[in-house]
Design an enzyme around this catalytic site. Sequence first.
Site, PDB file in Angstrom:
ATOM      1  N   GLN B 251      30.832 -33.887  19.348  1.00  0.00           N
ATOM      2  CA  GLN B 251      31.498 -32.602  19.598  1.00  0.00           C
ATOM      3  C   GLN B 251      31.806 -31.881  18.290  1.00  0.00           C
ATOM      4  O   GLN B 251      31.682 -30.658  18.207  1.00  0.00           O
ATOM      5  CB  GLN B 251      32.778 -32.798  20.417  1.00  0.00           C
ATOM      6  CG  GLN B 251      32.505 -33.301  21.829  1.00  0.00           C
ATOM      7  CD  GLN B 251      31.434 -32.484  22.522  1.00  0.00           C
ATOM      8  OE1 GLN B 251      31.629 -31.319  22.816  1.00  0.00           O
ATOM      9  NE2 GLN B 251      30.267 -33.083  22.732  1.00  0.00           N
ATOM     10  N   GLU B 319      38.766 -30.609  27.262  1.00  0.00           N
ATOM     11  CA  GLU B 319      37.507 -30.262  27.928  1.00  0.00           C
ATOM     12  C   GLU B 319      36.788 -31.541  28.386  1.00  0.00           C
ATOM     13  O   GLU B 319      36.420 -31.668  29.537  1.00  0.00           O
ATOM     14  CB  GLU B 319      36.639 -29.478  26.943  1.00  0.00           C
ATOM     15  CG  GLU B 319      35.309 -29.021  27.520  1.00  0.00           C
ATOM     16  CD  GLU B 319      34.415 -28.396  26.457  1.00  0.00           C
ATOM     17  OE1 GLU B 319      34.654 -28.609  25.242  1.00  0.00           O
ATOM     18  OE2 GLU B 319      33.449 -27.702  26.843  1.00  0.00           O
ATOM     19  N   ASP B 353      26.411 -33.451  29.048  1.00  0.00           N
ATOM     20  CA  ASP B 353      25.898 -32.183  28.511  1.00  0.00           C
ATOM     21  C   ASP B 353      24.516 -31.865  29.042  1.00  0.00           C
ATOM     22  O   ASP B 353      24.157 -30.704  29.209  1.00  0.00           O
ATOM     23  CB  ASP B 353      25.785 -32.261  26.984  1.00  0.00           C
ATOM     24  CG  ASP B 353      27.117 -32.067  26.296  1.00  0.00           C
ATOM     25  OD1 ASP B 353      28.060 -31.607  26.973  1.00  0.00           O
ATOM     26  OD2 ASP B 353      27.216 -32.385  25.097  1.00  0.00           O
ATOM     27  N   HIS B 412      53.530   1.623  58.048  1.00  0.00           N
ATOM     28  CA  HIS B 412      52.945   0.380  58.542  1.00  0.00           C
ATOM     29  C   HIS B 412      53.409   0.100  59.971  1.00  0.00           C
ATOM     30  O   HIS B 412      52.614  -0.286  60.832  1.00  0.00           O
ATOM     31  CB  HIS B 412      53.351  -0.803  57.644  1.00  0.00           C
ATOM     32  CG  HIS B 412      52.624  -0.867  56.338  1.00  0.00           C
ATOM     33  ND1 HIS B 412      52.662   0.138  55.402  1.00  0.00           N
ATOM     34  CD2 HIS B 412      51.827  -1.833  55.797  1.00  0.00           C
ATOM     35  CE1 HIS B 412      51.929  -0.213  54.349  1.00  0.00           C
ATOM     36  NE2 HIS B 412      51.413  -1.406  54.566  1.00  0.00           N
TER      37      HIS B 412
END
Lengths: 425, 425
Positions: B251, B319, B353, B412
């Site tokens: 990473q 992550e 990945d 309404h």
Amino acid sequence: MKRAQLASGVSIRRSLGEANADQLAAVKEVIGKVRAEGDDALLHYTQKWDGVELDDLHVSPEEMAAAVDRFDAQLLEDLAEAADNIRTYHQLQELQGFRHTNPNGSYMGQRVTPIRSAGLYVPGGTAAYPSSVLMNVIPAQVAGVKRIVLVSPPGKDGKLSDGVLAAAHILGIDEIYKVGGAQAIAALAYGTETIAPVDKITGPGNVFVALAKREVFGDVAIDMIAGPSEIAVIADDTAFADEVAADMLSQAEHDPMASAVLLTTSEELADKVAAEVVRQLQSLPRQSIAARSIADHGSIFIGETMDELINAANELAPEHLEIMAEGAESIADRIDNAGAIFIGRYSSEPVGDYFAGTNHVLPTNSTARFSSALSVYDFLKRTSIIHYSEQAWQENEAKIARLARLEGLEGHARAVESRSWKKEN
Amino acid sequence: MKRAQLASGVSIRRSLGEANADQLAAVKEVIGKVRAEGDDALLHYTQKWDGVELDDLHVSPEEMAAAVDRFDAQLLEDLAEAADNIRTYHQLQELQGFRHTNPNGSYMGQRVTPIRSAGLYVPGGTAAYPSSVLMNVIPAQVAGVKRIVLVSPPGKDGKLSDGVLAAAHILGIDEIYKVGGAQAIAALAYGTETIAPVDKITGPGNVFVALAKREVFGDVAIDMIAGPSEIAVIADDTAFADEVAADMLSQAEHDPMASAVLLTTSEELADKVAAEVVRQLQSLPRQSIAARSIADHGSIFIGETMDELINAANELAPEHLEIMAEGAESIADRIDNAGAIFIGRYSSEPVGDYFAGTNHVLPTNSTARFSSALSVYDFLKRTSIIHYSEQAWQENEAKIARLARLEGLEGHARAVESRSWKKEN
């Protein structure tokens, strides 16, 4: 009310203005001060803008009980029944976790969990709507969010509205703070001594609240930034003009920027609705708001065929779409883009605002092309799960390393291969 | 690499900087010019920034075929197998429509439909990753999106990378334009003579692309704005230091801003991993990037107990989270906040990945507290359906009108009641 023939290739969408730079600067200042000074900043802004000096931001159990006592018993029952309907509907919104196992012993999965905490902003004054409390809190509760916080600006008496507290009471929400505006959003996002931060902020608000939500977006999740209300009505000559007009006015009364659009194949209906809107406006309490909305953003479009109306509705992608026409259900099946579709004469839009069970937080400004009603899904998150067995790794290691090298990421290739270095040692 | 003892109440999250005002101004100018001048602006910026004069923004079928011919056959096979795995996983992501019918003849439902069109941005140069094409396109295809467009900046030779075109070819994507940067995002959002607008834009990009996506957000949907890559590894003394270090570096090599964090109960492993990172860095091609990432954003946290590590991981909400420890599966069950969890020694992060099938577009910067991997759900939208029968209306009209009046919305109430005026006439 504008009136036009539908024509292909001509966009019937409208576009809304940009935020005011001064307002944005003010919001940034408020957020900065709350992050730096915490509760002191909240109390300061509450005095400044809400005109009330508070000792304590909490709504106490006694305040809550007193508000519920004061609140009309019939309305409490109505709210509780609405809450039941909303819960019943939202319980059908399930998001499934799963696990896919391969013969080589690897598995990939999806785990679904609720976010840990959510904060609901409820506007003050005349926009302190109990129905907003139901519509924002119930999806979070059904999702299983453990901590649900409510914030709302106090009145000059230092209190929140009885209706808002009654709705919170029905739902069992007891973490409630008397703070509003951008300062409340900052507190929910970043926390203060009194208010622990949350993971997601939802709920409507004025321009300062909307800008603050946009500013804190990314540090916390937010719901959509709601634009002015919208209604489109597809109607043919079987529709009643007074009903169409009344439903259009029900959205127009929200906001001078609200829009009400009639899409019809009937010139006769168009004439009658235009006349009815004028007639009904005369006795409407929120006449001035509704009249501006109709004048500036009300439209009647005439189409030759139902197909043209359907195409126009899909292009418009309205927040609310009513269908009062022959074959309403099959017309609904051909609508791709709408927040909510109300089928048939008895499905007046306020049915969905208050009671049917669907969520009244809906995508505006043509975003129904890609957005949806607030839901249980909005309070859930998914975690991907990857397990590779030794065999799975052996079978695929070389492929993964090749793909990593194709992308120039040697470190990725070596990471996967590092498991084999061990074997060779 | 920083090293610290975990301590309760101390945040281990990091915070990222603000966007540059000059860059934002440049992006706004580009968007404005594309909206005003269309294709001319695209060709102008492509000449200015990509250094190539194009006649035609399209990738022709001949260019596509030539790229696929040139591309390595083994890699084409690897990509196709990865695509199969990704499709298998994403086909498990189902969102159910439903209809709830009441005895009084009313029904409320949820209809799920794909968005109509999606655009994928693929960066140019060394960041033109074929894997990004697979990860963004396949969820949209599984969702049923009819029109999927790919945009990517051309090289100085006026071409896109063979790898990107090969990946597009495998997926059957043929609407591809040679345009990048903020101008490509503007074209996807607002359309030009050549490029029809889309409803949602996804895909990674540089700061200009990210800022442009933020600017067009609301007019179209966007995916999350991805921050720098992150990995956290929970490891005990059963883990191999060289494998932990290699995964951390995988990473770190993405970006000097990437972060790699080890959470461990073992001082001995901490020492060994620190040494291994230094050793492996020496021969890494992207050494300078990875070394800066490790120096600035690499950390080792030592905890007394596995509970402390789990709490820290949930606070960090990384992550990617790898678990290389005794009882990895039961540790994973206690992680609420992570984009993806890699369980056990053979589940090296690059497995996810490229190949396992899960999506590699994942929430960064602690947003896994409330966000999730890119998915099929991101290309679907829901429309609420409300049908009230006459009986349902009779039963509930008074309640709905009361709730509307509680909120001061007389229009309404009258809309719902307008159906009874008819009966009395």
